[in-house]
Design a protein around this motif. Structure first.
Motif, PDB file in Angstrom:
ATOM      1  N   LEU A   1      -3.938  86.604  41.119  1.00  0.00           N
ATOM      2  CA  LEU A   1      -3.781  85.157  41.267  1.00  0.00           C
ATOM      3  C   LEU A   1      -4.835  84.389  40.481  1.00  0.00           C
TER       4      LEU A   1
ATOM      5  N   GLY B   1      -3.748  84.460  36.818  1.00  0.00           N
ATOM      6  CA  GLY B   1      -2.567  83.628  36.578  1.00  0.00           C
ATOM      7  C   GLY B   1      -1.686  84.176  35.468  1.00  0.00           C
TER       8      GLY B   1
ATOM      9  N   LEU C   1       3.398  83.333  37.530  1.00  0.00           N
ATOM     10  CA  LEU C   1       2.557  82.464  38.345  1.00  0.00           C
ATOM     11  C   LEU C   1       2.383  81.070  37.750  1.00  0.00           C
TER      12      LEU C   1
ATOM     13  N   ARG D   1      -3.231  78.287  42.789  1.00  0.00           N
ATOM     14  CA  ARG D   1      -3.472  79.719  42.611  1.00  0.00           C
ATOM     15  C   ARG D   1      -4.838  80.116  43.153  1.00  0.00           C
TER      16      ARG D   1
END
Length: 232
Positions: free
Chosen positions: A113, A116, A120, A128
């Motif tokens: 996350l 990214g 995403l 995020r």
């Protein structure tokens, strides 16, 4: 070399190898990269030192493997004292390792996350970062769960040391006290997380029971002049 002393030295060497993984993954990296309550700063730190963060994840995985090997080595050393208690000790080790392996996924999710990209892109960066911080926090709660088993396995281990006849009884007592130290830390982590760091600091004399048995196994091995206790 006497087989019992050799088995003790092997267990001590395996125990020592955990020193090269656990402090790095559990203490050093989080203290350097994670900023409590600040997802953006944590994201910047992890992205700037991504290799270090991924090494801590790998260290977690290797640490669980070493822990399983330690449990087996100690079973080999102490099973003749009492097979039921030795089996219980290994069972707690295996559960702890399973929790640890599963908990590592939280840090992997956080790394994905924070980086990214790809699918995403539907989330903006603050979203995020916040979600990644959730996984980082979840990893911390997973450690609180694992602390229960870090403690529980030490009770049968300490009892076996106490009864063995070839290891110091005082270290066995210390290990059993060490058990309750980790369980107490788990309770603090769940109900009073703001005091976790202080509790960990104040409990150091209790938690050093593991250091004592590690050094004894590594340096002395076992008192082969003493007769092992009969299996119960």
């Amino acid at each position: 070399m006497n087989p019992t002393k050799k088995a003790a030295r092997i267990a001590g060497a395996i125990y020592l190898s955990m020193v090269f993984t656990a402090p790095f993954s559990l203490i050093y990296v989080p203290s350097k990269l994670i900023v409590r309550g600040n997802a953006a700063a944590t994201a910047d730190n992890i992205l700037a030192h991504e290799t270090m963060f991924r090494l801590s994840i790998f260290g977690d995985l290797i640490g669980q493997v070493i822990f399983i090997c330690l449990g087996i080595a100690l079973y080999r050393l102490l099973s003749n004292v009492n097979k039921i208690w030795a089996a219980l000790m290994v069972a707690f080790v295996l559960v702890s390792a399973a929790v640890g392996f599963l908990n590592t996924l939280n840090d992997i999710g956080a790394a994905i996350l924070f980086r990214g990209g790809e699918f995403l892109t539907v989330f903006d960066k603050p979203q995020r970062d916040a979600l990644a911080m959730f996984f980082v926090r979840l990893h911390g709660q997973g450690i609180s769960i694992d602390e229960i088993f870090w403690g529980l396995w030490l009770f049968p281990f300490g009892l076996l040391v106490f009864r063995s006849g070839f290891l110091p009884r005082w270290i066995g007592i210390w290990l059993m006290i060490n058990c309750f130290g980790y369980v107490f830390l788990s309770v603090i982590g769940f109900f009073f997380p703001a005091y976790s760091d202080k509790a960990f600091l104040y409990l150091q004399p209790v938690l050093f029971g593991e250091l004592a048995i590690m050094l004894y196994l590594l340096i002395r091995g076992a008192n082969v002049k003493a007769f092992p206790a009969e299996a119960v």
